[in-house]
Design an enzyme around this catalytic site. Sequence first.
Site, PDB file in Angstrom:
ATOM      1  N   HIS A 138      35.428  40.477  53.834  1.00 38.75           N
ATOM      2  CA  HIS A 138      35.932  41.746  54.383  1.00 38.75           C
ATOM      3  C   HIS A 138      35.714  41.798  55.896  1.00 38.75           C
ATOM      4  O   HIS A 138      36.514  42.383  56.626  1.00 38.75           O
ATOM      5  CB  HIS A 138      35.211  42.922  53.726  1.00 38.75           C
ATOM      6  CG  HIS A 138      35.730  43.303  52.375  1.00 38.75           C
ATOM      7  ND1 HIS A 138      36.876  44.056  52.207  1.00 38.75           N
ATOM      8  CD2 HIS A 138      35.258  43.041  51.133  1.00 38.75           C
ATOM      9  CE1 HIS A 138      37.087  44.257  50.911  1.00 38.75           C
ATOM     10  NE2 HIS A 138      36.117  43.641  50.239  1.00 38.75           N
ATOM     11  N   ASP A 145      40.203  45.737  49.071  1.00 38.02           N
ATOM     12  CA  ASP A 145      39.908  46.261  47.737  1.00 38.02           C
ATOM     13  C   ASP A 145      40.960  47.316  47.426  1.00 38.02           C
ATOM     14  O   ASP A 145      41.132  48.268  48.211  1.00 38.02           O
ATOM     15  CB  ASP A 145      38.522  46.904  47.687  1.00 38.02           C
ATOM     16  CG  ASP A 145      37.398  45.902  47.863  1.00 38.02           C
ATOM     17  OD1 ASP A 145      37.623  44.703  47.604  1.00 38.02           O
ATOM     18  OD2 ASP A 145      36.292  46.326  48.256  1.00 38.02           O
ATOM     19  N   GLU A 227      35.560  40.929  40.309  1.00 37.97           N
ATOM     20  CA  GLU A 227      36.012  42.260  40.718  1.00 37.97           C
ATOM     21  C   GLU A 227      37.537  42.308  40.688  1.00 37.97           C
ATOM     22  O   GLU A 227      38.187  41.695  41.538  1.00 37.97           O
ATOM     23  CB  GLU A 227      35.510  42.590  42.128  1.00 37.97           C
ATOM     24  CG  GLU A 227      33.994  42.613  42.249  1.00 37.97           C
ATOM     25  CD  GLU A 227      33.505  42.795  43.683  1.00 37.97           C
ATOM     26  OE1 GLU A 227      32.312  43.061  43.861  1.00 37.97           O
ATOM     27  OE2 GLU A 227      34.327  42.675  44.620  1.00 37.97           O
ATOM     28  N   HIS A 230      39.495  43.143  44.128  1.00 36.86           N
ATOM     29  CA  HIS A 230      39.172  42.393  45.355  1.00 36.86           C
ATOM     30  C   HIS A 230      40.155  41.239  45.566  1.00 36.86           C
ATOM     31  O   HIS A 230      40.285  40.356  44.716  1.00 36.86           O
ATOM     32  CB  HIS A 230      37.741  41.865  45.215  1.00 36.86           C
ATOM     33  CG  HIS A 230      37.240  41.063  46.362  1.00 36.86           C
ATOM     34  ND1 HIS A 230      36.258  41.516  47.217  1.00 36.86           N
ATOM     35  CD2 HIS A 230      37.552  39.811  46.796  1.00 36.86           C
ATOM     36  CE1 HIS A 230      35.991  40.581  48.114  1.00 36.86           C
ATOM     37  NE2 HIS A 230      36.771  39.541  47.884  1.00 36.86           N
TER      38      HIS A 230
END
Length: 252
Positions: A138, A145, A227, A230
């Site tokens: 990130h 996300d 996730e 993500h």
Amino acid sequence: MSRSPCLLLLCLSLALPCMADEAKPGHMVYLRAVDPGIVQDIRYASAHNFTGHPLDGYQAPECLLSVDAAKALARVQTALNAEGYGLKVFDCYRPVRAVADMGRFANEPGDPLKTEFYPRVDKQDFWRLGYVARVSNHSRGNTVDLTLTGPDALPADTWTPSAHPVDCTAPYGQRWHDGALDMGTGFDCFDERAHTDSALINATAKANRQRLNGAMEKEGFSGYSAEWWHFTYSANTQKPDVMDFPITPLAP
């Protein structure tokens, strides 16, 4: 304003090319300026996230990405819109100081929103399970996300600090309504059910994940197995450096 001593020590210990507080680099853009139709709910600019507080460096609830990643995400949105769906982003560029803030939380006492975000996980295990990291993509501006919106989504709730927390793995109609389709869990749900290929979710959630994954992959994004929300833009020819400029409001 200069970097804090603790952040400087973090950068030095990890050999990271962290930036001082300065204007955003030229290759970073506000997603809102590229595609204002993509809904934004930047959770780390508020207290409605697994730490229970706004993270360091989030001075505004804005999504910033590299130019290439933002344009690719806009193409995903266009393709989904043609099918009656759309995107909602929860996090984009994340300053290094925010990553460090997550790390501090994982090592300090207190669990203000455990019931919602990690009801079956001890936060001392965040590192081992891959829910927090010392270095995050990130911070390179190429990771986002997000979730999928559509006609069958329940309207978004308005969160307040006094809101009663509900387990992020609860059935779709019972957990926090984020305005998205049923994806099997809520965002930032630290649980096996949030693994992209989990067999513990219903057929509707599986289909929604597959639709989101397919649309993202077509435009050069790759997912993360632990996730479902993500994705990293993998079409970059070089791995960009991590950055630490603060997220500030978009100038009018």
